[in-house]
Each structure stands twice: as C-alpha cells, then as structure tokens.
Design a protein around this motif. Structure first.
Motif, mmCIF file in Angstrom:
data_model
loop_
_atom_site.group_PDB
_atom_site.id
_atom_site.type_symbol
_atom_site.label_atom_id
_atom_site.label_comp_id
_atom_site.label_asym_id
_atom_site.label_seq_id
_atom_site.Cartn_x
_atom_site.Cartn_y
_atom_site.Cartn_z
ATOM 1 N N GLY A 1 107.418 78.616 0.390
ATOM 2 C CA GLY A 1 107.589 78.186 -0.900
ATOM 3 C C GLY A 1 106.123 77.379 -1.394
ATOM 4 O O GLY A 1 105.842 76.748 -2.543
ATOM 5 N N GLY A 2 105.272 77.121 -0.440
ATOM 6 C CA GLY A 2 103.769 76.872 -0.514
ATOM 7 C C GLY A 2 103.118 77.714 -1.395
ATOM 8 O O GLY A 2 103.025 78.975 -1.119
ATOM 9 N N ASP A 3 101.774 77.146 -2.073
ATOM 10 C CA ASP A 3 101.121 78.029 -2.635
ATOM 11 C C ASP A 3 100.109 78.884 -1.801
ATOM 12 O O ASP A 3 99.595 79.986 -2.273
ATOM 13 N N LEU A 4 100.004 78.621 -0.774
ATOM 14 C CA LEU A 4 99.132 79.176 0.305
ATOM 15 C C LEU A 4 100.122 79.953 1.559
ATOM 16 O O LEU A 4 99.288 80.726 2.378
ATOM 17 N N HIS A 5 101.231 79.933 1.374
ATOM 18 C CA HIS A 5 102.185 80.771 2.317
ATOM 19 C C HIS A 5 101.913 82.205 2.440
ATOM 20 O O HIS A 5 102.102 82.887 3.565
#
Length: 182
Positions: free
Chosen positions: A36-40
């Motif tokens: 869910g994180g932008d860097l996942h």
C-alpha cells in the motif's frame, strides 16, 4: 604472514550484502515500503508475503511503535559493514587480523538471529504463531535458519583459524624467548 581465507566465507559475506541491504531498506522505509506504500514496488512480491508472515515486519509492529525491527536492521548495517571490511582486509589489503573481523561479524549475526528466534519463543510466537506450518517453514524457518547455520559455520571455521594462529604465535614466542636466554 598471509591471511588464510576461505572462498565460501567470502562468498557468504558478498552474496548476503545486497540481501541485507534490501531488508534494511524495507525496515527503515516503513510504512512507505509496506504493501500500500508508494515505494512497496521495490520490495514486492517478497515483502507482500513476509510482512504478513512475520508481524515484526508488518502493520501491527509499526502501529505499536515497536523498535525491534529497526534496531535489528541497524545491527544488520553494522554486521554488513564488518562483512565487507573482512572481505577487503582478507583479500585486498591481506591484513593478518582480518579473520577476527569476520569472526566478530558472524558472531554478531548469529547472536542477533538467535535473539530473534528466542524472542518468538518467549512471547509464545506472538509475531509468527498465526501461520500454518507450511507458511512458517517456507517463509520463516528456512530463510531465517540460514542466518543461524551459515554464521555458526563461519564462527567455527574462523575461530579454528584464529586459535591456530594464536598457537603458532605462542610457539614462536616461546622459541624466541628460549633462544634469547640461551
């Protein structure tokens, strides 16, 4: 005196460096590195699974403000720097105390990993107990077990090499001392 090296030890230190740095990046970048994180995308798909297998890496630990994940990651950085220093001092500068650096690095890795396992045991498997045996074996026991087995083997080998070096140095010292008194 030349440095006694073992290819398998140097390969372990070299091959694990990017793995450790990838793990450290995930831990230090949470929550951006999490699902869910932008860097996942950097850590997917491996950590999509792992953050749900080992809750120390997952949302519950992050929400509690549990510092263990990043504390162990910081220690991973120290260990990795020592691993790289061992490879450099053993193979490039050929510094005789290099095996001591490798011994300390591997002992740190083994001890930290054992602590990680013991934490699970003493908290009644609070971060991994929700998994099926299949998931646990595939994603936690085998991968984390490697960080016990290989460092233990490195400690044993470099410990043996260090003991042999100390024995040789002691014999030379005794021989030198007996030659001076005679």
């Amino acid at each position: 005196m030349t440095v006694k090296t073992h290819t398998w030890i140097s390969l372990w230190f070299i091959l694990t460096t990017p793995v450790i740095l990838w793990d450290v990046g995930y831990c230090f970048m949470r929550p951006r590195s999490m699902e869910g994180g932008d860097l996942h995308w950097i850590w997917a798909p491996g950590y999509t699974i792992y953050q749900n297998v080992d809750l120390v890496y997952g949302i519950p630990s992050l929400e509690r403000g549990d510092g263990f994940t990043n504390a162990q990651s910081f220690m991973n950085v120290v260990e990795t720097l020592l691993n790289v220093l061992y490879v450099y001092t053993a193979h490039v500068s050929e510094w005789p105390p290099a095996p001591l650096i490798g011994f300390v690095a591997a002992a740190m890795t083994f001890s930290k990993t054992l602590l990680y396992w013991l934490q699970e045991y003493y908290c009644n498997y609070c971060a991994i107990g929700h998994n099926s045996w299949d998931m646990l074996i595939k994603y936690w026991i085998i991968p984390n077990g490697l960080w016990l087995v290989f460092p233990a083997l490195v400690v044993a080998q470099l410990g043996k090499d260090l003991a042999e070096s100390l024995h040789v140095a002691h014999k030379a010292s005794v021989k030198s001392a007996s030659g001076k008194s005679g």
